[in-house]
Design a protein around this motif. Structure first.
Motif, PDB file in Angstrom:
ATOM      1  N   LYS A 421      20.224 -48.903  44.172  1.00 52.02           N
ATOM      2  CA  LYS A 421      18.889 -48.142  44.820  1.00 52.02           C
ATOM      3  C   LYS A 421      17.678 -48.242  43.912  1.00 52.02           C
ATOM      4  CE  LYS A 421      22.048 -45.133  47.720  1.00 52.02           C
ATOM      5  NZ  LYS A 421      22.286 -43.691  47.955  1.00 52.02           N
ATOM      6  N   TYR A 422      17.110 -49.164  43.774  1.00 47.11           N
ATOM      7  CA  TYR A 422      15.904 -49.370  42.656  1.00 47.11           C
ATOM      8  C   TYR A 422      14.919 -48.860  42.907  1.00 47.11           C
ATOM      9  CZ  TYR A 422      19.258 -53.021  41.148  1.00 47.11           C
ATOM     10  OH  TYR A 422      20.443 -53.715  40.798  1.00 47.11           O
ATOM     11  N   LYS A 423      14.213 -48.594  44.314  1.00 46.30           N
ATOM     12  CA  LYS A 423      12.936 -48.059  44.412  1.00 46.30           C
ATOM     13  C   LYS A 423      13.343 -46.484  44.005  1.00 46.30           C
ATOM     14  CE  LYS A 423      11.067 -51.088  47.921  1.00 46.30           C
ATOM     15  NZ  LYS A 423      10.480 -51.026  49.413  1.00 46.30           N
ATOM     16  N   ALA A 424      14.282 -46.002  44.498  1.00 46.25           N
ATOM     17  CA  ALA A 424      14.531 -44.477  44.180  1.00 46.25           C
ATOM     18  C   ALA A 424      14.821 -44.287  42.830  1.00 46.25           C
ATOM     19  CB  ALA A 424      15.924 -43.891  44.768  1.00 46.25           C
ATOM     20  N   ALA A 425      15.447 -45.311  41.928  1.00 43.76           N
ATOM     21  CA  ALA A 425      15.627 -45.153  40.571  1.00 43.76           C
ATOM     22  C   ALA A 425      14.210 -45.324  39.741  1.00 43.76           C
ATOM     23  CB  ALA A 425      16.619 -46.267  39.904  1.00 43.76           C
ATOM     24  N   LEU A 426      13.239 -46.068  40.248  1.00 44.79           N
ATOM     25  CA  LEU A 426      12.054 -46.137  39.664  1.00 44.79           C
ATOM     26  C   LEU A 426      11.309 -44.972  39.602  1.00 44.79           C
ATOM     27  CD1 LEU A 426      10.460 -49.622  41.088  1.00 44.79           C
ATOM     28  CD2 LEU A 426      10.830 -48.915  38.529  1.00 44.79           C
ATOM     29  N   GLN A 427      11.319 -44.086  40.783  1.00 43.25           N
ATOM     30  CA  GLN A 427      10.658 -42.903  40.752  1.00 43.25           C
ATOM     31  C   GLN A 427      11.154 -41.834  39.706  1.00 43.25           C
ATOM     32  OE1 GLN A 427      10.576 -41.167  44.723  1.00 43.25           O
ATOM     33  NE2 GLN A 427       9.672 -39.211  43.787  1.00 43.25           N
ATOM     34  N   GLU A 428      12.589 -41.795  39.637  1.00 48.83           N
ATOM     35  CA  GLU A 428      13.373 -40.978  38.552  1.00 48.83           C
ATOM     36  C   GLU A 428      13.010 -41.233  37.128  1.00 48.83           C
ATOM     37  OE1 GLU A 428      14.493 -38.280  39.580  1.00 48.83           O
ATOM     38  OE2 GLU A 428      14.678 -38.551  41.741  1.00 48.83           O
ATOM     39  N   ILE A 429      13.119 -42.618  36.787  1.00 51.40           N
ATOM     40  CA  ILE A 429      13.039 -43.048  35.575  1.00 51.40           C
ATOM     41  C   ILE A 429      11.398 -43.080  34.961  1.00 51.40           C
ATOM     42  CG2 ILE A 429      13.142 -44.968  33.948  1.00 51.40           C
ATOM     43  CD1 ILE A 429      15.779 -45.925  35.353  1.00 51.40           C
ATOM     44  N   GLU A 430      10.509 -43.379  35.972  1.00 57.50           N
ATOM     45  CA  GLU A 430       9.041 -43.152  35.581  1.00 57.50           C
ATOM     46  C   GLU A 430       8.631 -41.785  35.035  1.00 57.50           C
ATOM     47  OE1 GLU A 430       7.314 -44.628  39.246  1.00 57.50           O
ATOM     48  OE2 GLU A 430       6.809 -46.861  38.320  1.00 57.50           O
ATOM     49  N   ALA A 447      11.455 -50.929  32.639  1.00 51.33           N
ATOM     50  CA  ALA A 447      11.319 -52.211  32.806  1.00 51.33           C
ATOM     51  C   ALA A 447      12.170 -52.993  33.354  1.00 51.33           C
ATOM     52  CB  ALA A 447      10.980 -52.758  31.438  1.00 51.33           C
ATOM     53  N   TRP A 448      13.605 -52.777  33.236  1.00 48.90           N
ATOM     54  CA  TRP A 448      14.576 -53.567  33.675  1.00 48.90           C
ATOM     55  C   TRP A 448      14.806 -53.230  35.279  1.00 48.90           C
ATOM     56  CZ3 TRP A 448      17.218 -57.651  33.049  1.00 48.90           C
ATOM     57  CH2 TRP A 448      18.708 -57.914  33.616  1.00 48.90           C
ATOM     58  N   CYS A 449      14.623 -51.928  35.616  1.00 47.82           N
ATOM     59  CA  CYS A 449      14.705 -51.249  36.802  1.00 47.82           C
ATOM     60  C   CYS A 449      13.714 -52.125  37.706  1.00 47.82           C
ATOM     61  CB  CYS A 449      14.773 -50.023  37.302  1.00 47.82           C
ATOM     62  SG  CYS A 449      14.791 -49.185  38.640  1.00 47.82           S
ATOM     63  N   ARG A 450      12.416 -52.266  37.378  1.00 44.48           N
ATOM     64  CA  ARG A 450      11.329 -52.907  38.088  1.00 44.48           C
ATOM     65  C   ARG A 450      11.677 -54.565  38.143  1.00 44.48           C
ATOM     66  NH1 ARG A 450       6.749 -50.015  37.605  1.00 44.48           N
ATOM     67  NH2 ARG A 450       7.097 -49.468  35.577  1.00 44.48           N
ATOM     68  N   PHE A 451      12.246 -54.893  37.171  1.00 45.30           N
ATOM     69  CA  PHE A 451      12.849 -56.359  37.246  1.00 45.30           C
ATOM     70  C   PHE A 451      13.780 -56.505  38.614  1.00 45.30           C
ATOM     71  CE2 PHE A 451      15.897 -59.667  36.051  1.00 45.30           C
ATOM     72  CZ  PHE A 451      14.975 -60.680  36.433  1.00 45.30           C
ATOM     73  N   MET A 452      14.630 -55.697  38.345  1.00 45.28           N
ATOM     74  CA  MET A 452      15.575 -55.781  39.450  1.00 45.28           C
ATOM     75  C   MET A 452      15.459 -55.551  40.777  1.00 45.28           C
ATOM     76  SD  MET A 452      18.398 -56.835  37.824  1.00 45.28           S
ATOM     77  CE  MET A 452      19.913 -56.404  38.815  1.00 45.28           C
ATOM     78  N   GLU A 453      14.101 -54.566  41.114  1.00 55.17           N
ATOM     79  CA  GLU A 453      13.818 -54.366  42.210  1.00 55.17           C
ATOM     80  C   GLU A 453      13.131 -55.420  42.854  1.00 55.17           C
ATOM     81  OE1 GLU A 453      11.323 -52.769  45.259  1.00 55.17           O
ATOM     82  OE2 GLU A 453      10.378 -53.055  43.191  1.00 55.17           O
TER      83      GLU A 453
END
Length: 528
Positions: A421-430, A447-453
């Protein structure tokens, strides 16, 4: 690029503004140069920080971030086990006693170490602000009485913050107008150069500007990477130490104005003035290690609390004591903290503190020597004791929000990543990166999450973020690992191999970089 004196004066009188228009480094410099006493309130999305300045010197910074509390800072620094922190924090809250005092009482830390950690924690809170490119600020010029004994020297703070934590796009934007223009040392810097400590290579680069040079020529002459020279020039220009030749007073392109070189040192530190020993007083010889530790703790124990004390407590004298007793107490105090007692080089770290205590005690004795002033101090003490008896007086700058814990949000983000769930992960890690911009692991995972998303577009954006992560922390192996994989996906094979080899060296015995290197070799061979 180099702010004018008039511009700094204008900024120092602002009441509010946006950090996108007035950056934190520029704001800090202006308040320091004009020696403002104020509370600088900063807010960026969910994060809030209140910085107290006393005569242009940062002395306190409160935030709503859990990891910036003293206890969490000590745990993060490896100075306090988590379980001990939880126990002592509970006792601190139950007794309404500061955590640091509880730690000292239990001999878990000494006064000297406590001061060092408090100072480091304050500096870390301030360095985070160099990563803020947006947000808002307000200035209050009616701060409450300051009791903090901490002080951070602004010139070195600015130099360190700009060299290490200023975002690359900020540096690029700042130095763009300087490209191709000869630069030289300015004869009138905004701060004393003696308060700066530069690495040997940066000192050499600075001294090379005794002869005007362009950025490219300076990088070549100093043997430094061009981006590193850009950062150095940005920092020194903001501090007023450098400027284009055509902006220097009474200089032409063929002349220059040499300036004294900054103090050489590889890390942030405090420059102390030369100790002058009064005539007729003999400086002590070298101290035994045990005596050095005792003296350090003695000074720090008193220094940590002296700003919270009145003169009676400082000199350990009763308000109604006879004047001969007051004299005796002052002489004991003066002998204990006389600066010449700390001439030993091993005591240099506390010499300045002892000097301040000595002068504070002397000023207090002067007040007690005047009967009228002594009566005023007695009455003030009685009034304050009555107020304390009536209940605690909450700080007017306390931030009334729950503490934010980036670790919690980061773990949530990692959990979402594992579930895809990369979009949800981006919000939390940001959120975690916003709260703790010095944490390179958070940056690498973002950065890795952004790439995977979004592998097709996220890679090109992720690479600069990973470069920033390893610039801040060259030992961030996970950033090199992720970067190697993304660079391989972008078919930048040589750079990808270099990054994966760095990751393998740092992360060993983790075998993931080795596996990635084999995959990269296969991809390169297939590509032909």
């Amino acid at each position: 690029m180099r702010p004018s004196v008039d511009h700094l004066a204008e900024i120092s009188g602002l009441r509010e503004g946006q950090l996108a228009q007035v950056s934190f480094p520029l704001l800090l410099l202006a308040l320091s140069v004009h020696q403002r006493t104020a509370v600088l309130e900063l807010k960026r999305r969910q994060v809030q920080k209140n910085l107290t300045m006393e005569h242009g010197v940062p002395v306190e910074c409160r935030s709503n971030l859990a990891h910036e509390t003293l206890g969490r800072f000590l745990v993060g620094a490896g100075a306090l086990p988590e379980e001990v922190f939880n126990t002592t924090l509970s006792e601190s809250l139950a007794r309404s006693v500061p955590l640091g005092e509880v730690l000292v009482e239990k001999n878990l830390i000494g006064h000297y170490e406590l001061f060092r950690f408090l100072q480091q924690n304050l500096a870390r809170k301030l360095l985070d602000l160099f990563a803020w490119q947006d947000g808002e600020f307000r200035l209050r010029f009616d701060p409450p009485a300051v009791t903090s004994p901490l002080k951070v020297k602004v010139p070195q703070l600015l130099l360190t913050g700009l060299l290490r934590f200023a975002p690359q796009r900020e540096v690029d934007f700042a130095v763009a107008p300087l490209l191709g223009r000869p630069l030289a040392i300015h004869p009138q810097p905004h701060v004393p150069l003696s308060e700066l400590r530069l690495s040997e290579s940066h000192t050499k680069a600075f001294q090379l500007l005794a002869v005007p040079r362009s950025l490219g020529d300076l990088a070549q002459a100093a043997g430094l990477p061009f981006p590193e020279v850009c950062r150095l020039v940005y920092a020194l220009s903001l501090l007023g130490a450098l400027a284009p030749v055509d902006e220097l007073p009474a200089l032409s392109a063929s002349t220059s104005a040499p300036a004294p070189a900054p103090t050489l040192a590889p890390a942030v530190g405090i420059t102390t003035s030369t100790l002058v020993i009064p005539a007729g007083i003999r400086a002590p010889g070298a101290q035994a290690p045990g005596e050095v530790a005792r003296l350090r703790n003695q000074v720090m124990e008193t220094y940590l609390k002296h700003r919270e004390q009145d003169v009676f407590d400082l000199l350990a004298v009763e308000p109604d004591a006879a004047f001969p007793v007051v004299q005796d107490r002052f002489l004991e105090f003066a002998e204990r903290y006389a600066p010449w007692r700390f001439a030993d080089s091993q005591l240099e770290s506390v010499r300045e503190k002892a000097r301040e205590l000595f002068l504070t005690g002397a000023a207090g004795f002067g007040l007690l020597s005047d009967p009228e002033q002594r009566n005023i101090l007695r009455e003030r003490r009685r009034t304050l004791q009555q107020r304390k008896a009536g209940g605690p007086n909450p700080s007017s700058i306390a931030i009334k929000t729950d503490l934010l814990d980036p670790r919690v949000q980061f773990q949530k983000g990692k959990s979402y990543m594992e579930q895809g769930k990369y979009k949800a992960a981006l919000q939390e890690i940001e959120f975690a990166v916003d709260c703790d911009p010095q944490n390179s692991i958070y940056r690498a995972e973002l950065a890795w999450c952004r790439f995977m998303e979004s592998p097709s577009t996220g890679g090109r954006k992720a690479v600069p973020e990973l470069e920033e992560a390893v610039r801040i922390d060259p030992q961030c192996g996970i950033a090199y690992f992720y970067g190697g994989q993304i660079l391989g996906d972008l078919e930048r094979f040589d750079q990808a191999e270099d990054w994966l080899r760095r990751a393998n060296k740092i992360l060993a015995p983790d075998r993931r970089p080795l596996d990635a290197l084999r995959d990269l070799a296969a991809k390169r061979k297939k590509k032909g």
